[in-house]
Design an enzyme around this catalytic site. Structure first.
Site, PDB file in Angstrom:
ATOM      1  CG  HIS A 255       4.095   6.364   2.511  1.00 41.76           C
ATOM      2  ND1 HIS A 255       4.002   7.526   1.777  1.00 41.76           N
ATOM      3  CD2 HIS A 255       2.810   5.944   2.698  1.00 41.76           C
ATOM      4  CE1 HIS A 255       2.742   7.799   1.513  1.00 41.76           C
ATOM      5  NE2 HIS A 255       1.985   6.857   2.075  1.00 41.76           N
ATOM      6  CG  ASP A 382     -15.211  -1.441  11.958  1.00 41.54           C
ATOM      7  OD1 ASP A 382     -16.191  -0.946  11.376  1.00 41.54           O
ATOM      8  OD2 ASP A 382     -15.026  -1.375  13.180  1.00 41.54           O
ATOM      9  CB  SER A 397      -0.812   6.761   3.978  1.00 41.94           C
ATOM     10  OG  SER A 397      -1.002   5.913   2.883  1.00 41.94           O
TER      11      SER A 397
END
Length: 433
Positions: A255, A382, A397
């Site tokens: 992004h 996980d 991110s």
């Protein structure tokens, strides 16, 4: 008695008409919902790799007409140069192959009759990328200075001044003043001070428009000339590098870098990547996203690369040669969105020393989401990662998403209500910047 009978019949007629209207409205709403659902099932853009058989399994009662002459579809004859189009039935899986990089057009019709959507079919190079998962320190300077707020101040005589009100807006970029380029906020402040209240001409970018305005600075209580604006010229942060290609070009974040106050995409003047060490983790919880805390030294010895683009799909640039040479993971093919399946996958990221591979579950695939950064819906499964971070946290991110030995996307956002869940961008969307 006759009057009562007529009144009763009139009521029955009215009720019947109301029921007919409700029935018609219900049928219309159902048909419209079905049409919109079918529309969302067909992506606006389909990418295929040159020279590779690509299976499309859209599985809707529709057919399409593909315009070009270098495409084959299983079960269909090869196009001739005279035909220049081929009919495709989407109710069954098909295999499409293109022999060269090009762009095609696909007209899709529901039941072969009702126009549904025009689709861009883009043939891209069959490339391989190194998944990274490396934590990165980010420093970017804006092009010009960004206006983050407009206000007022008190002059020497107690009068309130707001020189820029109704002239500038939050989100504007000041590019020049009196025909001189503005490169930082200190430079702009010094120029305003030295002009001692003279009216100035500003070149401003607002969205895609560039124009000039005139502003007259006023003196505040401290004897300083001001325009009544808050400005910013840089941003810093921590993120994750997604991939590196064979030429050393990287993609990261998944992004863009937005200004924290205006939420607008920052116009990039220049940018640098720095080595960062993750020194702390704030665990995420439902309603409260966590974050990775990185230690960054902004000096030349720690430079990892340069940022050349800040886009809604991520940040891009070139990394230092040693980053490519020391990359931990080997090259992987890319997985296009039509190849992704719901089910197990992995992400690569760092929450301390080195990078690790962690298990996730892809729970949904939005082939045509309006938000380009939310094509993949995933959940952290996980136990080690959940124990350490609570799920997806800020700083992750850009973590590459791997499925079936292919790099298919990157993590972009956490779901605030459930920190174990979040979104990702398709890798093809990052590559089309």
């Amino acid at each position: 008695m006759d009057y009562l009978e007529e009144a009763g019949q009139w009521k029955v007629t009215v009720y019947r008409k109301i029921l007919y209207v409700l029935l018609f409205g219900g049928i219309l709403a159902t048909l419209l919902s079905f049409y919109l659902y079918m529309w969302k099932c067909v992506p606006s853009t389909i990418m295929v790799k040159a020279g590779v058989d690509q299976e499309l399994n859209i599985n809707i009662p529709a057919s399409g007409l593909l315009y070009r002459d270098a495409v084959e579809a299983s079960g269909q004859a090869r196009n001739s140069l005279e035909d220049k189009s081929i009919s495709i039935d989407f109710s069954n899986p098909i295999t499409v192959k293109a022999n060269q990089i090009d762009t095609y057009r696909l007209q899709v019709k529901l039941f072969g009759i009702i126009p549904l959507k025009d689709v861009n079919v883009e043939v891209i190079q069959d490339i391989r990328l190194r998944p990274a998962g490396i934590p990165i320190g980010i420093y970017v300077k804006t092009q010009g200075v960004l206006v983050i707020g407009i206000g007022e101040f008190e002059g020497e005589d107690g009068q309130l001044f707001h020189p820029a009100k109704y002239i500038l807006k939050a989100g504007d970029y000041i590019l020049e003043m009196n025909d001189q380029e503005i490169t930082g906020k200190r430079q702009l402040m010094d120029k305003i001070s030295h002009l001692e209240g003279q009216e100035v001409v500003l070149k401003v970018r607002r969205g895609d428009a560039v124009f000039e305005v005139m502003v007259k600075p006023e003196m505040n209580q401290n004897g300083e000339y001001k325009m009544g604006i808050w400005i910013r010229d840089n941003a810093q942060g921590v993120g994750t590098m997604t991939y590196i290609d064979e030429s050393g070009r990287f993609g990261a974040l998944g992004h863009g870098i937005n200004d924290v106050d205006t939420s607008t995409l920052m116009m990039l003047g220049s940018g640098t990547l720095y080595h960062t060490e993750i020194i702390g983790i704030t665990r995420g919880s439902n309603g409260s996203p966590g974050e990775l805390t990185g230690f960054i030294e902004y000096d030349d010895r720690n430079v990892m690369g340069s940022i050349s683009e800040n886009t809604p799909r991520g940040i891009f640039g070139y990394c230092a040669p040693e980053i490519l040479a020391n990359a931990e993971y080997d090259y992987l093919p890319i997985g296009l969105k039509q190849e992704i399946e719901k089910g197990p996958a992995q992400i690569i990221c760092s929450i301390g020393e080195g990078t690790e591979v962690y298990d996730v579950e892809i729970t949904d695939i939005n082939l045509d989401n309006d938000n380009v950064n939310r094509g993949i819906v995933l959940e952290i499964t996980d136990e080690e990662l959940l124990s350490a971070t609570g799920g997806i946290v800020q700083g992750m991110s850009g973590s590459p998403i791997i499925q079936d030995g292919k790099i298919v996307g990157a993590v972009t956002h956490v779901l605030v209500q459930d920190s174990a869940k979040g979104y990702g961008i398709f890798i093809e969307n990052m590559l089309e910047h």
